[in-house]
Design a protein around this motif. Structure first.
Motif, short mmCIF file in Angstrom:
data_model
loop_
_atom_site.label_atom_id
_atom_site.label_comp_id
_atom_site.label_asym_id
_atom_site.label_seq_id
_atom_site.Cartn_x
_atom_site.Cartn_y
_atom_site.Cartn_z
N TYR A 199 22.45 9.39 10.73
CA TYR A 199 21.23 8.70 10.34
C TYR A 199 20.55 9.46 9.20
N VAL A 200 20.24 8.72 8.14
CA VAL A 200 19.54 9.27 6.99
C VAL A 200 18.40 8.33 6.63
N THR A 201 17.40 8.83 5.91
CA THR A 201 16.30 7.96 5.49
C THR A 201 16.78 7.06 4.35
N THR A 202 16.10 5.94 4.17
CA THR A 202 16.50 5.02 3.12
C THR A 202 16.34 5.67 1.75
N LYS A 203 15.43 6.62 1.64
CA LYS A 203 15.22 7.33 0.37
C LYS A 203 16.43 8.20 0.03
N GLU A 204 17.07 8.78 1.06
CA GLU A 204 18.19 9.69 0.86
C GLU A 204 19.54 8.97 0.89
N SER A 205 19.55 7.69 1.18
CA SER A 205 20.81 6.96 1.30
C SER A 205 21.17 6.25 0.01
N THR A 206 22.42 5.79 -0.04
CA THR A 206 22.92 5.03 -1.18
C THR A 206 23.43 3.70 -0.65
N ILE A 207 23.09 2.61 -1.33
CA ILE A 207 23.56 1.29 -0.92
C ILE A 207 24.73 0.90 -1.81
N ILE A 208 25.88 0.64 -1.18
CA ILE A 208 27.07 0.20 -1.90
C ILE A 208 27.58 -1.06 -1.21
N HIS A 209 27.65 -2.15 -1.95
CA HIS A 209 28.09 -3.45 -1.43
C HIS A 209 27.29 -3.86 -0.20
N SER A 267 0.84 -1.19 0.00
CA SER A 267 0.00 0.00 0.00
C SER A 267 0.88 1.25 0.00
N LYS A 268 0.27 2.38 -0.29
CA LYS A 268 1.00 3.64 -0.31
C LYS A 268 1.57 3.97 1.06
N GLU A 269 0.80 3.65 2.12
CA GLU A 269 1.27 3.91 3.48
C GLU A 269 2.51 3.10 3.80
N GLN A 270 2.52 1.83 3.42
CA GLN A 270 3.65 0.97 3.71
C GLN A 270 4.89 1.43 2.93
N LYS A 271 4.71 1.87 1.69
CA LYS A 271 5.83 2.37 0.91
C LYS A 271 6.41 3.62 1.58
N LYS A 272 5.53 4.50 2.07
CA LYS A 272 5.98 5.72 2.72
C LYS A 272 6.74 5.40 3.99
N ILE A 273 6.27 4.43 4.76
CA ILE A 273 6.95 4.04 5.99
C ILE A 273 8.34 3.49 5.67
N GLU A 274 8.45 2.67 4.61
CA GLU A 274 9.74 2.12 4.23
C GLU A 274 10.69 3.22 3.78
N GLU A 275 10.19 4.23 3.08
CA GLU A 275 11.03 5.32 2.62
C GLU A 275 11.48 6.20 3.78
N ASP A 276 10.67 6.29 4.84
CA ASP A 276 10.99 7.15 5.97
C ASP A 276 11.79 6.44 7.05
N THR A 277 12.16 5.20 6.85
CA THR A 277 12.94 4.46 7.83
C THR A 277 14.35 5.00 7.87
N LEU A 278 14.85 5.25 9.08
CA LEU A 278 16.20 5.78 9.25
C LEU A 278 17.21 4.64 9.29
N VAL A 279 18.34 4.83 8.61
CA VAL A 279 19.45 3.89 8.63
C VAL A 279 20.72 4.67 8.94
N GLU A 280 21.70 3.96 9.51
CA GLU A 280 22.94 4.60 9.89
C GLU A 280 23.96 4.49 8.75
N CYS A 281 24.64 5.59 8.47
CA CYS A 281 25.70 5.59 7.46
C CYS A 281 26.84 4.73 7.98
N SER A 282 27.36 3.85 7.16
CA SER A 282 28.42 2.93 7.57
C SER A 282 29.76 3.63 7.79
N LYS A 283 29.93 4.81 7.23
CA LYS A 283 31.21 5.51 7.36
C LYS A 283 31.21 6.55 8.48
N CYS A 284 30.24 7.48 8.46
CA CYS A 284 30.27 8.57 9.43
C CYS A 284 29.30 8.38 10.59
#
Length: 73
Positions: free
Chosen positions: A51-61, A31-48
């Protein structure tokens, strides 16, 4: 003719039981709500560590990076 129908019915019941008594179904669309929740989930940058949202982050390896750290890699 009746024998063929009976055999067909028995095979059908056996296949139905093989799948656990449930007919296979298509996965439900998110659903649209579930997609929005997944996009708004915070993840920690592996280097610095910021915390950024999954929408604003980049996945490398398989690791999440903020845009600044991903640009430096």
């Amino acid at each position: 003719m009746i024998l063929k129908l009976l055999i067909f019915a028995i095979v059908g019941v056996m296949i139905y039981r093989f799948f656990g008594g449930q007919l296979p179904s298509m996965p439900k669309a998110k659903s649209k709500e579930q997609k929005k929740i997944e996009e708004d989930t915070l993840v920690e940058c592996s280097k610095c560590g910021t915390y950024v949202t999954t929408k604003e982050s980049t996945i490398i390896h398989g690791k999440y990076y903020c845009d600044e750290c991903a640009g430096k890699l």
